[in-house]
Design an enzyme around this catalytic site. Structure first.
Site, short mmCIF file in Angstrom:
data_model
loop_
_atom_site.label_atom_id
_atom_site.label_comp_id
_atom_site.label_asym_id
_atom_site.label_seq_id
_atom_site.Cartn_x
_atom_site.Cartn_y
_atom_site.Cartn_z
CB THR A 1 -0.73 -0.10 1.13
OG1 THR A 1 -1.59 -1.23 1.40
CG2 THR A 1 -1.87 1.01 1.12
CE1 TYR B 1 -0.33 -3.66 -7.98
CE2 TYR B 1 -0.88 -6.01 -9.00
CZ TYR B 1 0.02 -5.22 -8.43
OH TYR B 1 1.45 -5.69 -8.04
CG PHE C 1 5.32 -4.54 -18.92
CD1 PHE C 1 4.83 -3.95 -17.55
CD2 PHE C 1 4.63 -4.67 -19.95
CE1 PHE C 1 3.69 -3.51 -17.67
CE2 PHE C 1 3.28 -4.12 -19.76
CZ PHE C 1 2.65 -3.78 -18.76
C1 LIG Z 1 1.23 -9.11 -3.51
C2 LIG Z 1 1.94 -8.30 -2.45
C3 LIG Z 1 2.74 -7.40 -3.01
C4 LIG Z 1 1.30 -7.64 -1.31
O1 LIG Z 1 2.16 -6.95 -0.51
P1 LIG Z 1 1.74 -6.77 1.15
O2 LIG Z 1 2.80 -5.47 1.70
O3 LIG Z 1 1.56 -8.01 1.88
O4 LIG Z 1 0.41 -5.90 0.93
P2 LIG Z 1 -0.33 -5.16 2.10
O5 LIG Z 1 0.10 -5.39 3.34
O6 LIG Z 1 -0.03 -3.72 1.57
O7 LIG Z 1 -1.94 -5.24 1.48
C5 LIG Z 1 -2.91 -4.26 1.19
C6 LIG Z 1 -4.30 -4.96 1.03
O8 LIG Z 1 -4.27 -5.96 -0.05
C7 LIG Z 1 -4.32 -7.02 0.62
N1 LIG Z 1 -3.66 -8.03 -0.40
C8 LIG Z 1 -2.37 -8.19 -0.51
N2 LIG Z 1 -2.03 -8.96 -1.31
C9 LIG Z 1 -3.07 -9.58 -1.54
C10 LIG Z 1 -3.28 -10.94 -2.48
N3 LIG Z 1 -2.27 -11.59 -3.15
N4 LIG Z 1 -4.50 -11.39 -2.52
C11 LIG Z 1 -5.58 -10.52 -2.00
N5 LIG Z 1 -5.31 -9.57 -1.38
C12 LIG Z 1 -4.00 -8.97 -1.19
C13 LIG Z 1 -4.19 -7.20 1.97
O9 LIG Z 1 -4.84 -8.54 2.40
C14 LIG Z 1 -4.55 -5.76 2.45
O10 LIG Z 1 -5.98 -6.05 2.58
P3 LIG Z 1 -6.60 -4.91 3.79
O11 LIG Z 1 -6.35 -3.52 3.26
O12 LIG Z 1 -8.09 -5.07 3.44
O13 LIG Z 1 -5.99 -5.42 5.03
C15 LIG Z 1 2.91 -9.63 -1.65
O14 LIG Z 1 2.09 -10.50 -1.20
C16 LIG Z 1 3.73 -10.25 -2.78
O15 LIG Z 1 4.98 -9.61 -3.13
N6 LIG Z 1 3.55 -11.50 -3.45
C17 LIG Z 1 4.33 -12.02 -4.20
C18 LIG Z 1 4.62 -11.54 -5.63
C19 LIG Z 1 3.44 -10.89 -6.23
O16 LIG Z 1 2.57 -11.76 -6.41
N7 LIG Z 1 3.51 -9.51 -6.56
C20 LIG Z 1 2.75 -8.87 -7.34
C21 LIG Z 1 3.02 -8.94 -8.82
S1 LIG Z 1 1.84 -8.25 -9.82
#
Ligand SMILES: CC(C)(COP(=O)(O)OP(=O)(O)OC[C@H]1O[C@@H](n2cnc3c(N)ncnc32)[C@H](O)[C@@H]1OP(=O)(O)O)[C@@H](O)C(=O)NCCC(=O)NCCS
Length: 412
Positions: free
Chosen positions: A96, A124, A412
């Site tokens: 976030t 997203y 990308f």
């Molecule tokens: C996806 C990712 C970046 C999330 O990072 P994070 O720091 O845990 O996210 P945040 O703590 O800021 O979460 C913000 C909100 O999104 C939600 N959220 C985060 N990842 C999520 C996911 N994969 N699925 C569903 N909800 C998700 C959280 O539950 C949170 O919800 P809330 O505000 O209602 O509590 C991390 O899990 C990650 O690196 N995953 C593996 C790599 C990846 O998939 N990256 C995305 C590439 S497009």
């Protein structure tokens, strides 16, 4: 717990560490050949994340690219990439915070749009990204993929070529072939290098990369194909090679059809897969038995309007449009407000207004309809946009739609 600092990458070594951290979160081994290639089109100050003094706890970034919009104009776009949070720091708000930082940064750079591919579709929407462009995977058994008898293959010739020959002609063909296709991105030299890069990891599942070009009868090069054949033999001893098609582009329909015939008629090949295709990929209409070419559709690119008024002015509209939109945007509140949009196939104008609104819509859903691949009418039917003036949605949906489905083949 160690204190985290939000900072950008500073030099090549720092960038390598940053990228290696992101590969790790994506459950892959870092590939320095790929990282060094990516560096060629990376602005270091756009790659940032939380650092604990020793290592990267999270990463995010954006490439400065140009995207084709409905109407054929190109616009600068932030192509968001390498978004990761390490498992040790997940679900504490790092994503976030990075999204906040990045969208503010994109705005200050004057880019009206951001786009991304999502690893998971749930991530997203909360940041105002709308699913704007579906991605199709086409699959079939090549022996079932004869073309309709009325398909004109012309009298051109397809030949296998090396990477150097491909690069001498493909960029110009690509530019001409994609000039009117929303979602296609301009490719600079380093992007082309990266697009056709090969290594053991990429070859593991789909074989070595290969290229072919199409010559018209007068010698003009008018199309190209990028593909990977994977040799395989069934237990019975029958050939069972798989063909993975990365891209087929041509400046006219006969070259396109002949290139596909070249691929589908390759000896020893039995099955074909094409990832990242447009949902209206012409191949779907060339095959006689349409059911034999399976088309799996999933979410492709997500669009975020960072500056609503400017984004709506940058694209063109399939039919005359004159509508007042009430836009709500929780994550980028500068966008919330009322806009009068007037436009058509040759012009567009959008400005703030105090006139009564015709349609209420979120920035996320405006992003979804922006490339013309998602219907405003459908979102209204789902209750996500609200019609406040009778008839305004159907009229506007025609304007926002586009005859060609958007697609973003680039990775990308
Ligand atoms: C996806 C990712 C970046 C999330 O990072 P994070 O720091 O845990 O996210 P945040 O703590 O800021 O979460 C913000 C909100 O999104 C939600 N959220 C985060 N990842 C999520 C996911 N994969 N699925 C569903 N909800 C998700 C959280 O539950 C949170 O919800 P809330 O505000 O209602 O509590 C991390 O899990 C990650 O690196 N995953 C593996 C790599 C990846 O998939 N990256 C995305 C590439 S497009």
């Amino acid at each position: 717990m160690t204190e985290l600092t939000l900072r950008a990458t500073t030099d090549d070594d720092d960038f390598r560490e940053f990228m290696s951290a992101s590969y790790g979160v994506f459950l892959q081994d870092p590939r320095m050949d790929e990282i060094d290639l990516i560096r060629k089109f990376t602005d270091l100050d756009r790659m940032f994340g939380f650092h604990d003094g020793k290592r990267w706890a999270s990463t995010a970034g954006a490439f400065a690219r140009e995207v084709i919009l409905p109407g054929g104009l190109t616009a600068p776009v932030a192509a968001v990439t390498v978004v990761t949070v390490s498992p040790s720091h997940r679900r504490r708000g790092l994503l976030t915070a990075m999204m906040r930082h990045q969208l503010d940064d994109i705005r200050s750079r004057g880019e009206a749009l951001a786009i991304l591919f999502a690893s998971e579709a749930l991530i997203y929407g909360r940041f105002g990204y709308g699913m704007a462009c579906s991605s199709a995977t086409l699959k079939g058994q090549v022996r079932e993929l004869a073309f309709r008898p009325d398909v004109d293959l012309g009298d051109g010739l397809v030949t296998a070529v090396d990477a150097e020959t491909l690069l001498s002609c493909a960029p110009a063909i690509y530019d001409q072939a994609t000039a009117q296709k929303p979602g296609q991105m301009a490719r600079t030299g380093p992007w082309w290098e990266s697009w056709i890069h090969d290594n053991e990891e990429r070859q593991k599942d789909s074989g070595k990369i290969r290229f072919a070009v199409h010559h018209d009868a007068d010698g003009t090069v008018s199309g190209f194909a990028i593909y990977r054949p994977k040799s395989h033999w069934a237990d019975t001893g029958q050939p069972a090679a798989e063909l993975h098609v990365q891209e087929v582009r041509a400046t006219h329909s006969r070259a396109y059809a002949r290139l596909w015939r070249y691929l589908l008629d390759m000896d020893l090949v039995r099955s074909v897969t094409c990832y990242g295709a447009a949902v209206d990929e012409p191949l779907r209409y060339l095959v006689a038995d349409q059911r034999a070419l399976q088309c799996d559709v999933s979410d492709g690119v997500y669009v975020r309007l960072v500056d609503v008024a400017r984004a709506l002015t940058l694209r063109r509209y399939a039919a005359p449009i004159d509508v007042v939109l009430e836009v709500s945007d929780e994550f980028c509140p500068w966008n919330s407000g009322r806009y009068r949009l007037r436009g058509g196939p040759d012009h567009a104008d959008c400005e703030n207004t105090t006139e009564p609104p015709d349609i209420a819509i979120t920035a996320r859903d405006l992003g979804a309809i922006y490339l013309g691949g998602v219907s405003l009418q459908s979102l209204t039917a789902a209750g996500l946009a609200v019609e406040l003036t009778a008839g305004s949605v159907q009229r506007s949906a025609v304007g926002f739609g586009w005859p060609t489905a958007p697609s973003v083949p680039d990775d990308f």
